[in-house]
Design a protein around this motif. Structure first.
Motif, PDB file in Angstrom:
ATOM      1  N   MET A 113       0.804  -1.217   0.000  1.00  0.00           N
ATOM      2  CA  MET A 113       0.000   0.000   0.000  1.00  0.00           C
ATOM      3  C   MET A 113       0.841   1.274   0.000  1.00  0.00           C
ATOM      4  O   MET A 113       0.297   2.372  -0.012  1.00  0.00           O
ATOM      5  N   GLY A 114       2.146   1.138  -0.002  1.00  0.00           N
ATOM      6  CA  GLY A 114       3.010   2.304   0.134  1.00  0.00           C
ATOM      7  C   GLY A 114       3.062   3.200  -1.073  1.00  0.00           C
ATOM      8  O   GLY A 114       3.238   4.413  -0.954  1.00  0.00           O
ATOM      9  N   LEU A 115       2.932   2.646  -2.274  1.00  0.00           N
ATOM     10  CA  LEU A 115       2.941   3.438  -3.498  1.00  0.00           C
ATOM     11  C   LEU A 115       1.524   3.473  -4.053  1.00  0.00           C
ATOM     12  O   LEU A 115       0.913   2.435  -4.309  1.00  0.00           O
ATOM     13  N   LYS A 116       1.000   4.677  -4.261  1.00  0.00           N
ATOM     14  CA  LYS A 116      -0.405   4.826  -4.627  1.00  0.00           C
ATOM     15  C   LYS A 116      -0.753   4.130  -5.930  1.00  0.00           C
ATOM     16  O   LYS A 116      -1.838   3.564  -6.079  1.00  0.00           O
ATOM     17  N   ASP A 117       0.160   4.164  -6.913  1.00  0.00           N
ATOM     18  CA  ASP A 117      -0.171   3.553  -8.194  1.00  0.00           C
ATOM     19  C   ASP A 117      -0.276   2.035  -8.065  1.00  0.00           C
ATOM     20  O   ASP A 117      -1.223   1.411  -8.555  1.00  0.00           O
ATOM     21  N   ALA A 118       0.693   1.407  -7.384  1.00  0.00           N
ATOM     22  CA  ALA A 118       0.654  -0.042  -7.197  1.00  0.00           C
ATOM     23  C   ALA A 118      -0.536  -0.447  -6.339  1.00  0.00           C
ATOM     24  O   ALA A 118      -1.175  -1.481  -6.583  1.00  0.00           O
ATOM     25  N   ALA A 119      -0.854   0.361  -5.327  1.00  0.00           N
ATOM     26  CA  ALA A 119      -1.984   0.048  -4.456  1.00  0.00           C
ATOM     27  C   ALA A 119      -3.289   0.071  -5.239  1.00  0.00           C
ATOM     28  O   ALA A 119      -4.163  -0.791  -5.048  1.00  0.00           O
ATOM     29  N   LYS A 120      -3.434   1.047  -6.138  1.00  0.00           N
ATOM     30  CA  LYS A 120      -4.666   1.126  -6.919  1.00  0.00           C
ATOM     31  C   LYS A 120      -4.814  -0.082  -7.845  1.00  0.00           C
ATOM     32  O   LYS A 120      -5.909  -0.620  -8.014  1.00  0.00           O
ATOM     33  N   ALA A 121      -3.709  -0.500  -8.437  1.00  0.00           N
ATOM     34  CA  ALA A 121      -3.767  -1.686  -9.291  1.00  0.00           C
ATOM     35  C   ALA A 121      -4.167  -2.919  -8.485  1.00  0.00           C
ATOM     36  O   ALA A 121      -4.975  -3.748  -8.932  1.00  0.00           O
ATOM     37  N   LEU A 122      -3.631  -3.037  -7.277  1.00  0.00           N
ATOM     38  CA  LEU A 122      -3.966  -4.158  -6.401  1.00  0.00           C
ATOM     39  C   LEU A 122      -5.434  -4.119  -6.007  1.00  0.00           C
ATOM     40  O   LEU A 122      -6.125  -5.148  -5.962  1.00  0.00           O
ATOM     41  N   MET A 123      -5.943  -2.922  -5.721  1.00  0.00           N
ATOM     42  CA  MET A 123      -7.335  -2.781  -5.324  1.00  0.00           C
ATOM     43  C   MET A 123      -8.285  -3.111  -6.473  1.00  0.00           C
ATOM     44  O   MET A 123      -9.335  -3.725  -6.274  1.00  0.00           O
ATOM     45  N   GLU A 124      -7.923  -2.695  -7.685  1.00  0.00           N
ATOM     46  CA  GLU A 124      -8.742  -3.050  -8.844  1.00  0.00           C
ATOM     47  C   GLU A 124      -8.860  -4.565  -8.971  1.00  0.00           C
ATOM     48  O   GLU A 124      -9.937  -5.110  -9.222  1.00  0.00           O
ATOM     49  N   LYS A 125      -7.751  -5.245  -8.765  1.00  0.00           N
ATOM     50  CA  LYS A 125      -7.728  -6.707  -8.849  1.00  0.00           C
ATOM     51  C   LYS A 125      -8.604  -7.330  -7.763  1.00  0.00           C
ATOM     52  O   LYS A 125      -9.221  -8.384  -7.956  1.00  0.00           O
ATOM     53  N   ALA A 126      -8.689  -6.675  -6.592  1.00  0.00           N
ATOM     54  CA  ALA A 126      -9.486  -7.193  -5.474  1.00  0.00           C
ATOM     55  C   ALA A 126     -10.951  -6.796  -5.570  1.00  0.00           C
ATOM     56  O   ALA A 126     -11.737  -7.115  -4.682  1.00  0.00           O
ATOM     57  N   GLY A 127     -11.314  -6.065  -6.634  1.00  0.00           N
ATOM     58  CA  GLY A 127     -12.706  -5.680  -6.817  1.00  0.00           C
ATOM     59  C   GLY A 127     -13.112  -4.432  -6.067  1.00  0.00           C
ATOM     60  O   GLY A 127     -14.301  -4.184  -5.853  1.00  0.00           O
ATOM     61  N   VAL A 128     -12.131  -3.607  -5.682  1.00  0.00           N
ATOM     62  CA  VAL A 128     -12.415  -2.350  -4.990  1.00  0.00           C
ATOM     63  C   VAL A 128     -12.446  -1.225  -6.022  1.00  0.00           C
ATOM     64  O   VAL A 128     -11.506  -1.098  -6.816  1.00  0.00           O
ATOM     65  N   PRO A 129     -13.501  -0.397  -6.069  1.00  0.00           N
ATOM     66  CA  PRO A 129     -13.574   0.659  -7.089  1.00  0.00           C
ATOM     67  C   PRO A 129     -12.479   1.710  -6.896  1.00  0.00           C
ATOM     68  O   PRO A 129     -12.190   2.115  -5.774  1.00  0.00           O
ATOM     69  N   VAL A 130     -11.855   2.127  -7.999  1.00  0.00           N
ATOM     70  CA  VAL A 130     -10.783   3.122  -7.945  1.00  0.00           C
ATOM     71  C   VAL A 130     -11.132   4.305  -8.840  1.00  0.00           C
ATOM     72  O   VAL A 130     -11.892   4.184  -9.801  1.00  0.00           O
ATOM     73  N   VAL A 131     -10.562   5.465  -8.536  1.00  0.00           N
ATOM     74  CA  VAL A 131     -10.802   6.686  -9.298  1.00  0.00           C
ATOM     75  C   VAL A 131     -10.206   6.547 -10.693  1.00  0.00           C
ATOM     76  O   VAL A 131      -9.082   6.060 -10.839  1.00  0.00           O
ATOM     77  N   PRO A 132     -10.932   6.964 -11.730  1.00  0.00           N
ATOM     78  CA  PRO A 132     -10.352   6.941 -13.076  1.00  0.00           C
ATOM     79  C   PRO A 132      -9.061   7.761 -13.115  1.00  0.00           C
ATOM     80  O   PRO A 132      -9.005   8.875 -12.591  1.00  0.00           O
TER      81      PRO A 132
END
Length: 641
Positions: A113-132
């Motif tokens: 979760m330390g880098l915002k870009d990698a965290a967002k990619a991980l969250m997308e994979k987990a089915g968590v909605p992310v900002v465009p």
């Protein structure tokens, strides 16, 4: 359960952890810098170890020294608090390599979760909605500008390693993108050592709603949401739980998304999943997006504790010591409403500049929780965050809790440093906020009324004169009986002359600025012109303060207005102690009013100093890397013709 823990932090969070550890019978070890040798957290702990000089890099960021202190004192675990090393995965690895327990998530979870870009990619994979947005590795300015065009303006540029608003820029037009990108990257490089950024769609009516999660490494639960939309420059000011206007459908959706995020990384301990919410048209379950996850305890955790009755620090200690999470989601109940206001030493009229000073008077209200790391007589250091306290209230409804917050702020008394107390009180009285109409732009829209200083009325000025004359408690030399004539004294308050005439004990006539105030002491309280003043007089060295509804401070001698003198003399002064990060001008250079002259770093923030008028630089009196005190001249302009 541990027998002894070390707290790798300072201030109110160190004191907060000590409170819970003491209740659980766990001994505590404090660490301190030279600036904190007599601090409250040092006095509260069972043992304390000096770890270095006042700079964070010389003390609270010295992981090896902290680990050695833990081993030397027999501590079994280290609680990081928040800030400093709390989200540093290398520190976690070092703690565990030393045979100690880190009271928090694993290094792997923090890295995830330390880098915002990698965290967002991980969250997308987990089915968590992310900002465009664009979260890729290509940092070429032309590529990033193209990504912004694709997303559609306005956009946000955000440092991938960022936090606290650093490395963040709002761009509303394509022609402004390149300059904003350079500025964001420069600030990110300075603050985090990493200039990489991501680009996100900017939500026009954003609300900042975050969900408290807790996991044991296998399973996670959520403890409902907090609304942190009242922000200034991306810094939270007042937080509340639960979020106003929240529906059960959206609460369930956000809670489930937060739990999915925590379980996707095998999260252990307390954490917060932050969402950006589109507040236009009310809260809807398809209009929230993941922003980031804070892999630590949050500053605003007390409001969650208030509405759930759960001590999050106790949960941290129990899970870190090897216990499994025993509470299930259905066991966690939401009760009532809570607010937290952050009381800071800062100069609001000067643009919320962090301030220093010695707290000559400090009093917190009864009936409210006050988390603080300072006591009367302590100094606000220029080296650290200038928070004085967090004021927390809880009530059965939002309206009652807000009423209690207003009363708590009115009952808080601080002298010896300028503070944001009046600003907080104005926010608590804000009609839109009272109706629950909150978004991150509220403060910026109404900044003028919220920061407008109230003028002291006749009763307040009369009380100040009485205090200056030695009648704060109705006693002193002026209160005695005189046989032949009234006792008369002249006092000066902020350049204003007042006369105080005492004819009989407990009664005085104050003449000030052409007005007269008949003042009488009744049952230990002053009445002015037949009405109860409803305020307290507090005397501190060189100053008298009046606390009632509002707080007013009067210097007992004419103050030296250095800012006016600076403008008149063409001098740019350092507004606070700090480090000169950069100087942008040289002798002989022509400047326009508003041009950047220098950047000062103080209290974890950068402050740009600008030219007060058009002119030519006569002298540059400071250089980058120089540590300066408040009031030191940095730049001198040539005299005006």
């Amino acid at each position: 359960m541990f027998q002894k823990i070390l707290i790798a932090n300072r201030g109110e969070i160190a004191c907060r952890v000590i409170d819970t550890a003491r209740r659980l019978g766990v001994a505590t070890v404090a660490v301190y810098s030279d600036a904190d040798a007599t601090a409250r957290h040092v006095a509260m702990a069972d043992a304390a170890v000096r770890i270095g000089g006042p700079r964070p890099s010389d003390s609270y960021l010295k992981g090896a020294a902290i680990i050695e202190a833990a081993r030397a004192t027999g501590a079994q675990a280290i609680h990081p608090g928040y800030g400093f090393l709390s989200e540093n995965p290398d520190f976690v690895d070092a703690v565990e390599a030393a045979g100690l327990t880190f009271i928090g998530p694993s290094a792997k979870a923090i890295r995830a979760m330390g880098l915002k870009d990698a965290a967002k990619a991980l969250m997308e994979k987990a089915g968590v909605p992310v900002v465009p947005g664009y979260h890729g590795a290509n940092q070429d300015p032309e590529h990033l500008a193209g990504a912004a065009d694709t997303i559609g303006y306005p956009v946000l540029i955000k440092a991938v390693a960022g936090g606290g608003g650093k490395g963040m820029r709002l761009v509303e037009r394509p022609q402004d993108f390149v300059a904003a990108l350079e500025s964001a990257q420069g600030e990110a490089r300075t603050a985090f050592g990493n200039p990489a950024v991501l680009i996100e769609k900017y939500v026009s009516m954003p609300r900042h709603i975050e969900v408290q999660v807790f996991g044991d490494g296998t399973r996670a639960v959520h403890l409902y949401e907090r609304d942190c939309s009242l922000q200034r420059r991306h810094q939270k000011v007042i937080e509340e739980a639960p979020a106003p206007g929240m529906t059960e459908e959206m609460r369930a959706a956000m809670g489930q998304a937060a739990v999915r995020a925590a379980e996707a990384i095998g999260y252990r301990g307390a954490g917060t999943v932050e969402f950006i919410v589109d507040g236009s048209g009310g809260l809807r379950p398809n209009r929230f997006w993941f922003m980031e996850m804070n892999t630590r305890l949050q500053v605003e955790h007390p409001v969650t504790e208030a509405i759930t009755g759960i001590d999050l620090v106790e949960w941290q200690l129990r899970v870190a010591s090897g216990e499994a999470l025993t509470s299930r989601q259905e066991d966690i109940r939401l009760s009532g409403h809570a607010f937290e206001a952050r009381l800071y030493a800062e100069d609001v009229p000067a643009g919320f500049l962090p301030a220093t000073g010695t707290l000559t008077h400090l009093r917190f209200p009864e009936g409210a929780r006050s988390d603080t790391g300072v006591r009367p007589g302590d100094s606000i250091s220029p080296w650290y965050d200038p928070m004085i306290a967090k004021i927390i209230v809880h009530g059965p409804t939002r309206a009652i809790a807000l009423s209690k917050l207003r009363a708590a702020l009115e009952g808080t008394e601080v002298a010896g440093s300028v503070t944001n107390l009046s600003f907080l009180a104005a926010l608590a009285r804000h009609e839109g906020f009272g109706r629950g109409e909150v978004d991150t732009g509220l403060i910026a829209r109404d900044l003028g009324p919220l920061t407008e200083a109230a003028a002291p009325d006749l009763a307040v000025r009369a009380l100040a004169a009485l205090g200056a004359a030695g009648l704060a408690e109705g006693g002193g030399a002026m209160a005695g009986f005189t046989l032949w004539a009234p006792l008369l004294r002249t006092v000066t308050l902020d350049g204003l002359t007042a006369t105080v005439e005492v004819a009989t004990p407990g009664r005085a006539l104050v003449r000030i600025d052409g007005d007269a105030a008949d003042s009488q002491l009744i049952s230990g309280a002053w009445w002015v012109n037949g009405r109860p003043a409803g305020a307290r007089i507090v005397l501190t060295p060189g100053r008298v303060s009046i606390f009632g509804p509002g707080a007013f401070h009067f210097d007992l001698a004419d103050p030296l207005d250095r800012r006016a003198e600076a403008v008149g003399g063409g001098l740019t002064l350092s507004p606070m102690p700090g480090l000169v990060k950069a100087v942008f001008v040289a002798a002989g250079q022509a400047v326009k009013a508003g041009d950047r002259l220098a950047v000062l770093e103080a209290m974890k923030m950068e402050h740009t100093l600008t030219a007060a008028r058009d002119g030519t630089v006569a002298e540059v009196l400071a250089e980058a890397g120089q540590q300066v005190e408040a009031g030191v001249a940095l730049i001198r302009l040539e005299e005006e013709a």
